[in-house]
Write a protein that holds these residues in place. Structure first.
Motif, short mmCIF file in Angstrom:
data_model
loop_
_atom_site.label_atom_id
_atom_site.label_comp_id
_atom_site.label_asym_id
_atom_site.label_seq_id
_atom_site.Cartn_x
_atom_site.Cartn_y
_atom_site.Cartn_z
N PRO A 1 0.82 -1.22 0.00
CA PRO A 1 0.00 0.00 0.00
C PRO A 1 0.86 1.26 0.00
CG PRO A 1 -0.90 -1.61 1.53
CD PRO A 1 0.41 -2.17 1.05
N GLY A 2 0.50 2.20 -0.87
CA GLY A 2 1.24 3.45 -0.98
C GLY A 2 2.41 3.41 -1.93
N GLN A 3 2.67 2.23 -2.52
CA GLN A 3 3.80 2.09 -3.44
C GLN A 3 3.35 1.84 -4.88
OE1 GLN A 3 7.12 2.43 -2.24
NE2 GLN A 3 5.97 3.09 -0.46
N GLY A 4 2.10 2.16 -5.16
CA GLY A 4 1.55 1.88 -6.48
C GLY A 4 2.16 2.68 -7.60
N HIS A 5 2.94 3.72 -7.27
CA HIS A 5 3.60 4.52 -8.31
C HIS A 5 4.81 3.82 -8.90
CE1 HIS A 5 5.73 5.27 -4.56
NE2 HIS A 5 6.77 5.64 -5.27
N LEU A 6 5.24 2.74 -8.28
CA LEU A 6 6.42 2.02 -8.76
C LEU A 6 6.06 1.09 -9.91
CD1 LEU A 6 8.01 1.05 -5.32
CD2 LEU A 6 8.75 2.85 -6.87
N PRO A 7 7.05 0.71 -10.72
CA PRO A 7 6.77 -0.23 -11.81
C PRO A 7 6.15 -1.51 -11.26
CG PRO A 7 8.95 0.73 -12.08
CD PRO A 7 8.46 1.17 -10.74
N PRO A 8 5.10 -2.03 -11.88
CA PRO A 8 4.39 -3.20 -11.33
C PRO A 8 5.23 -4.46 -11.26
CG PRO A 8 3.61 -2.67 -13.54
CD PRO A 8 4.46 -1.53 -13.11
N SER A 9 6.28 -4.55 -12.08
CA SER A 9 7.10 -5.77 -12.09
C SER A 9 8.40 -5.60 -11.33
CB SER A 9 7.40 -6.17 -13.54
OG SER A 9 8.16 -5.17 -14.19
N LEU A 10 8.52 -4.52 -10.54
CA LEU A 10 9.76 -4.27 -9.80
C LEU A 10 9.83 -5.15 -8.55
CD1 LEU A 10 11.47 -0.90 -9.04
CD2 LEU A 10 11.05 -2.49 -7.18
N LEU A 11 10.92 -5.88 -8.41
CA LEU A 11 11.18 -6.70 -7.23
C LEU A 11 12.33 -6.10 -6.45
CD1 LEU A 11 10.92 -10.24 -8.86
CD2 LEU A 11 9.22 -9.13 -7.41
#
Length: 221
Positions: A186-196
């Protein structure tokens, strides 16, 4: 950080640096002009996922007294066990950090060459946009790697489910390696969806790579 610490600021304004990822061994913010350096002792200083504590360091005597008074009034003081765990962890910090950083460099290089990985972020890599700065100001490149995989969020989630040695967890800085898909937090949705994000621990480097490579390739099947 150099630019921020030396920039003009209003009277009474302070510069606080969260130095958790770098650790006190790789970077000393006070030497750059920071007013206070903050460390999550829960992470690298503790190093064993069994401590909840924090550290604030400053050369400013007035701020030190203010922090001390705030701690006394709010009761935010460590217990005897927490103090023991912090000291125990600090004694092995240099050894743990050295091992984990060496492994992180190897993993970052191999991930960068992996056909199912699209982008790797690690300041030790020459391809990193701030590699030159990191090389100049840091004594080590740390143990945190982030990388994007092919296939989007579902592929990345499958990679997290496939690892066996690496823990699928939200944590960092301990002897065990952990990994998570950051955009799922939560709150990190601005990051690339496939970022690990991978926090490298002290396990055998080849064992970690075998686990990571197998998890990525299995997700593609």
């Amino acid at each position: 950080m150099e630019a921020v610490c030396t920039a003009p600021r209003k009277p009474g304004a302070i510069v606080a640096v969260d130095n958790t990822f770098a650790t006190p061994l790789n970077q000393q913010p006070l030497a750059f002009g920071a007013t206070v350096s903050l460390q999550s002792a829960t992470k690298f200083i503790g190093g064993h996922s069994d401590l909840l504590a924090g550290v604030a360091t400053t050369k400013d005597e007035a701020l030190w007294h203010a922090l001390l008074r705030s701690r006394e009034l709010t009761g935010a003081t460590p217990g005897t066990l927490e103090a023991f765990l912090a000291v125990r962890g600090a004694r092995t910090l240099a050894l743990r950090l050295q091992q984990a950083q060496q492994t992180a460099m190897m993993l970052a290089e191999r991930l960068e060459a992996h056909p199912l990985v699209t982008y790797v972020r690690y300041p030790g890599l020459p391809s990193h946009p701030t590699h030159a700065t990191a090389k100049r100001v840091l004594k080590g490149f740390g143990t945190i790697i982030s990388f994007d995989v092919h296939g989007g969020a579902e592929f990345a989630d499958e990679v997290c489910r496939n690892v066996r040695l690496i823990r699928h967890a939200t944590s960092l800085g301990a002897v065990e390696s952990t990994m998570e898909r950051r955009a799922a937090i939560p709150g990190q949705g601005h990051l690339p969806p496939s970022l690990l994000r991978l926090s490298v621990g002290t396990e055998d480097a080849d064992d970690l790579w075998a686990d990571l490579d197998s998890a990525i390739r299995s997700a593609a099947q």
